[in-house]
Design an enzyme around this catalytic site. Sequence first.
Site, short mmCIF file in Angstrom:
data_model
loop_
_atom_site.label_atom_id
_atom_site.label_comp_id
_atom_site.label_asym_id
_atom_site.label_seq_id
_atom_site.Cartn_x
_atom_site.Cartn_y
_atom_site.Cartn_z
N PHE A 24 58.63 79.23 62.85
CA PHE A 24 58.86 77.79 62.93
C PHE A 24 58.02 77.22 64.08
O PHE A 24 58.06 77.75 65.20
CB PHE A 24 60.35 77.50 63.19
N CYS A 30 58.06 61.90 67.14
CA CYS A 30 58.45 61.43 65.81
C CYS A 30 58.11 59.95 65.72
O CYS A 30 58.16 59.24 66.72
CB CYS A 30 59.95 61.65 65.57
N CYS A 45 65.56 56.07 62.49
CA CYS A 45 66.36 57.21 62.03
C CYS A 45 67.37 57.47 63.15
O CYS A 45 66.97 57.69 64.30
CB CYS A 45 65.46 58.42 61.80
N CYS A 48 69.55 61.95 64.16
CA CYS A 48 68.79 63.14 64.53
C CYS A 48 69.56 64.01 65.53
O CYS A 48 70.15 63.50 66.47
CB CYS A 48 67.47 62.70 65.15
N ASP A 49 69.52 65.34 65.31
CA ASP A 49 70.17 66.24 66.27
C ASP A 49 69.16 67.20 66.90
O ASP A 49 69.52 68.27 67.38
CB ASP A 49 71.30 67.03 65.59
N THR A 50 67.88 66.82 66.88
CA THR A 50 66.82 67.72 67.34
C THR A 50 66.18 67.20 68.62
O THR A 50 65.88 66.01 68.72
CB THR A 50 65.73 67.84 66.25
N GLU A 117 57.98 70.37 56.77
CA GLU A 117 59.20 69.60 56.56
C GLU A 117 58.99 68.23 57.18
O GLU A 117 58.93 68.12 58.41
CB GLU A 117 60.39 70.30 57.20
N HIS A 208 71.32 78.84 58.89
CA HIS A 208 71.15 79.28 60.28
C HIS A 208 72.36 78.90 61.13
O HIS A 208 72.71 79.61 62.07
CB HIS A 208 69.86 78.72 60.88
S1 SF4 Z 1 65.72 63.53 61.89
FE1 SF4 Z 1 64.76 63.38 63.94
S2 SF4 Z 1 62.75 64.27 63.68
FE2 SF4 Z 1 63.50 63.78 61.62
S3 SF4 Z 1 62.77 61.70 61.18
FE3 SF4 Z 1 64.78 61.47 62.10
S4 SF4 Z 1 64.35 61.17 64.31
FE4 SF4 Z 1 62.50 62.05 63.40
#
Ligand code: SF4
Length: 214
Positions: A24, A30, A45, A48-50, A117, A208
């Site tokens: 990965f 983003c 968005c 998001c959890d990243t 992705e 995961h």
């Molecule tokens: S989930 Fe996170 S990384 Fe994906 S589009 Fe939304 S803000 Fe961007």
Amino acid sequence: MYQVKEAFYTLQGEGAQAGRASVFCRFSGCNLWSGREADRPMAKCTFCDTDFIGTNGINGGKFVTATALAEHIAALWPSQNDNATPYVVFTGGEPLLQLDAALIATLHSHGFEVAVETNGTLKPPPGIDWLCVSPKGSNPLAVTRGDELKLVYPQSGAPPEQFSRLGFRHFFLQPMDLAPLDQAKSTVAEATAYCMANPQWRLSLQMHKLAGFD
Ligand code: SF4
């Protein structure tokens, strides 16, 4: 210059390639959110959890050339794994802000299949072997065909019916990962019911998280 938040060897946890050994590579940045909590209410968005800010994660860094990043990725693939095709998944953040044809071609020359992705709002470069689009709310899609469409469900502004006629080979619903647990259970039940009523769609659980690997 490529900016990578982190890169690691693991198993793909989601969708049609779930369970497959993969490197990965998470690009920084983003186009739908800055990644800062203070900006979340105004983001395009919002769930998001990243963490995709910066280059300070495991094996993260800045790479001046496609060759440098491809070699970095190739070094994470186990060399004793002779019979398998090396596989890299570019994610983010939004990987199509940085992934280009030169990096894809260099990875192909190292024997890699290249998967992406993406949130689907940017045009992909040529040469991608596995294209997964995960629409985010009502943000318009620039990509309407590919290998899999993976929709986080339920999502305001993004009902599955809106995507079911697009040119993808696989359609997945992935329950929104919510706390507390009872709410998460109810999104799994809702997604399950939708897939049973609409068999074009398959359920994708985040393997995961269930199995406890990254
Ligand atoms: S989930 Fe996170 S990384 Fe994906 S589009 Fe939304 S803000 Fe961007």
